[in-house]
Design a protein around this motif. Structure first.
Motif, mmCIF file in Angstrom:
data_model
loop_
_atom_site.group_PDB
_atom_site.id
_atom_site.type_symbol
_atom_site.label_atom_id
_atom_site.label_comp_id
_atom_site.label_asym_id
_atom_site.label_seq_id
_atom_site.Cartn_x
_atom_site.Cartn_y
_atom_site.Cartn_z
ATOM 1 N N GLU A 44 15.639 -11.726 2.517
ATOM 2 C CA GLU A 44 15.324 -10.314 2.744
ATOM 3 C C GLU A 44 14.662 -9.693 1.522
ATOM 4 N N HIS A 96 11.140 -10.830 1.663
ATOM 5 C CA HIS A 96 10.434 -10.066 2.693
ATOM 6 C C HIS A 96 10.077 -8.679 2.186
ATOM 7 N N ALA A 97 11.005 -8.056 1.437
ATOM 8 C CA ALA A 97 10.741 -6.726 0.893
ATOM 9 C C ALA A 97 9.576 -6.769 -0.093
ATOM 10 N N ARG A 152 7.101 -8.897 -0.156
ATOM 11 C CA ARG A 152 5.866 -9.105 0.609
ATOM 12 C C ARG A 152 5.407 -7.824 1.293
ATOM 13 N N ARG A 153 6.340 -7.082 1.843
ATOM 14 C CA ARG A 153 5.984 -5.837 2.525
ATOM 15 C C ARG A 153 5.408 -4.815 1.558
ATOM 16 N N VAL A 154 6.066 -4.675 0.418
ATOM 17 C CA VAL A 154 5.596 -3.699 -0.569
ATOM 18 C C VAL A 154 4.231 -4.100 -1.108
ATOM 19 N N ALA A 160 2.005 -5.528 0.482
ATOM 20 C CA ALA A 160 1.048 -5.220 1.549
ATOM 21 C C ALA A 160 0.867 -3.720 1.766
ATOM 22 N N ASP A 182 3.496 -1.465 2.456
ATOM 23 C CA ASP A 182 4.492 -0.865 3.331
ATOM 24 C C ASP A 182 5.783 -0.580 2.557
ATOM 25 N N VAL A 209 9.877 -0.257 2.023
ATOM 26 C CA VAL A 209 10.943 -1.156 2.468
ATOM 27 C C VAL A 209 12.190 -0.380 2.857
ATOM 28 N N SER A 225 13.996 1.316 6.195
ATOM 29 C CA SER A 225 13.994 1.509 7.640
ATOM 30 C C SER A 225 14.151 2.993 7.937
ATOM 31 N N SER A 267 7.392 5.176 13.306
ATOM 32 C CA SER A 267 6.363 4.234 12.902
ATOM 33 C C SER A 267 4.997 4.772 13.335
#
Length: 223
Positions: free
Chosen positions: A112, A115-116, A118-120, A122, A124, A126, A128, A174
């Motif tokens: 996780e 994943h966080a 990678r999202r940041v 990109a 985005d 992190v 929800s 979203s």
């Protein structure tokens, strides 16, 4: 594709070693340095040029909050994810207001955390929608009058459509949900969000959400 360049900042060498061990094996990620406090992190950012900084928030010399404010004030600022042991506390809120892209708990599973990152990287956040609402609800109830007044003055720079999108972001929606609610395309929503960020001099959606909260624009059920 170039790997994501990650800088680890924590005053505990065991935490840094654990993070390095857990994350260092990912093919799309390169750990470019480690720092023991925020001051050291600033110098390393100049040399290593990380894409993302994983930042402990409580450090004895220069803490993560001060370091985040300084780093996010730079022209080509790296994204910052704050590390914390709490789901919601005042320091995390202050870090988010300073431009951090979100936070992860120190006991979060390695997959996780990866994943966080990678999202940041990109672009985005992190957080929800549920966590965003928890954080805003933790912000000591209703915003003080001075904060509310300043927030409303800033929001006044938005046109009606941008204001609707900002409120939807504050409600944790979203892009796809906003598009459906406001009868526009996802691309148009993204364009509105980009204009809101530029007009209000904000870094990310989390800051939009916090500003709408401060301005007291959210429906009671979403506060």
């Amino acid at each position: 594709m170039n790997p994501i360049r990650l800088l680890l900042v924590d005053d505990d060498p065991l935490v840094r070693a654990g993070l390095s061990l857990m994350l260092g094996g990912a093919d799309d990620l390169e750990i470019v340095g480690e720092a023991a406090d925020g001051g050291e992190a600033e110098a390393l950012v100049d040399r290593a040029r990380p894409d993302v900084v994983l930042m402990d928030i409580r450090m004895p010399t220069v803490d993560g909050l001060a370091a985040t404010e300084r780093l996010r004030g730079r022209k080509d600022a790296p994204q910052v994810i704050v590390l914390t042991t709490f789901h919601a506390d005042d320091q995390v809120l202050r870090a988010l207001r300073a431009g951090a892209a979100g936070f992860v708990l120190k006991d979060t599973p390695p997959a996780e955390i990866l994943h966080a990152v990678r999202r940041v990287a990109a672009g985005d956040p992190v957080l929800s929608p549920t966590v965003t609402r928890q954080l805003m609800a933790h912000a000591a109830g209703a915003a003080p009058d001075t904060r509310r007044t300043r927030a409303r003055e800033r929001v006044a720079a938005l046109n009606d459509r941008e204001r609707e999108v900002a409120v939807a972001v504050g409600r944790g929606r979203s892009n796809a949900e906003i598009a459906a609610e406001l009868f526009m395309s996802v691309a148009t929503v993204k364009a509105h969000v980009s204009r809101i960020l530029a007009k209000l001099d904000l870094n990310n959606r989390v800051q939009i959400a916090l500003l709408t909260y401060d301005a007291d624009l959210l429906p009671e059920g979403d506060r």
